[in-house]
Design an enzyme around this catalytic site. Structure first.
Site, PDB file in Angstrom:
ATOM      1  N   HIS A  90       0.790  -0.982   0.124  1.00 60.18           N
ATOM      2  CA  HIS A  90       0.141  -0.012   0.142  1.00 60.18           C
ATOM      3  C   HIS A  90       0.371   1.172   0.161  1.00 60.18           C
ATOM      4  CE1 HIS A  90      -3.954   1.435  -0.148  1.00 60.18           C
ATOM      5  NE2 HIS A  90      -3.581   2.622   1.142  1.00 60.18           N
ATOM      6  N   ARG A 128       1.160   2.644  -3.544  1.00 61.40           N
ATOM      7  CA  ARG A 128      -0.475   2.805  -4.279  1.00 61.40           C
ATOM      8  C   ARG A 128       0.190   4.717  -3.066  1.00 61.40           C
ATOM      9  NH1 ARG A 128      -4.761   1.120  -5.648  1.00 61.40           N
ATOM     10  NH2 ARG A 128      -6.592   2.371  -4.775  1.00 61.40           N
ATOM     11  N   HIS A 180     -11.673   4.130  -7.653  1.00 59.49           N
ATOM     12  CA  HIS A 180     -12.362   4.688  -6.534  1.00 59.49           C
ATOM     13  C   HIS A 180     -13.376   4.454  -7.123  1.00 59.49           C
ATOM     14  CE1 HIS A 180      -8.627   5.848  -3.824  1.00 59.49           C
ATOM     15  NE2 HIS A 180      -8.991   5.035  -3.692  1.00 59.49           N
TER      16      HIS A 180
END
Length: 174
Positions: free
Chosen positions: A125, A128, A151
């Site tokens: 993550h 990201r 998203h």
């Protein structure tokens, strides 16, 4: 820095380099990498498809030259022969997809530590978050970042707008 520290003279190194290259370039989740299949790479159109996770949206993105080269190197020289359609497999027999949620994070954490990068979180993550922060600093809109991250709701992307006060302190004038 992490990419430069991965030795690509082994099967695992070639695989790991491709994994980190994808995380850095596209900011995808570890689960999306684990789910990536050979058919998701459209070599003729230079596109790569990341299937949605966490109720998000699929992302069909341009296949960059760097990512294409690292994937080809892995697929041609390091990926074991297998009937599994997944791109990334284990490096030891019996070969199978990276099925555990922490398998990609463990790979990434090992290379972050080897590179000597000191950050609190060392899993997938972090790439990201860095991807989204990089896009934000380059002037991309939150809508564009949200679309690339898959998203569905713009509010989900707002976590990347937090100010890093420690980083600001390091560059502030006296």
């Amino acid at each position: 820095q992490v990419l430069r520290c991965i030795h690509r003279n082994s099967h695992a190194g070639r695989r790991d380099y491709a994994i980190v290259q994808l995380l850095y370039t596209y900011g995808v989740r570890g689960g999306q990498l684990r789910a990536l299949r050979l058919e998701d790479i459209d070599w003729a159109k230079n596109q790569i498809l990341f299937k949605a996770s966490k109720h998000g949206k699929d992302s069909r993105l341009p296949l960059t030259a760097e990512v294409g080269e690292s994937l080809l190197d892995y697929l041609q020289h390091a990926r074991p022969s297998s009937s599994y359609p997944h791109v990334f497999l284990t490096c030891r027999a019996p070969y199978h997809p990276l099925t555990h949620s922490n398998s990609v994070s463990a790979i990434v954490e090992r290379h972050i530590r080897a590179a000597g990068v000191e950050i609190p979180s060392k899993g997938t993550h972090v790439f990201r978050h860095c991807f989204a922060t990089r896009m934000l600093h380059q002037g991309h809109s939150l809508k564009a970042i949200a679309d690339l991250l898959g998203h569905r709701h713009l509010g989900t992307t707002f976590i990347y707008t937090k100010v890093n006060f420690n980083a600001l302190k390091q560059v502030a004038l006296e």
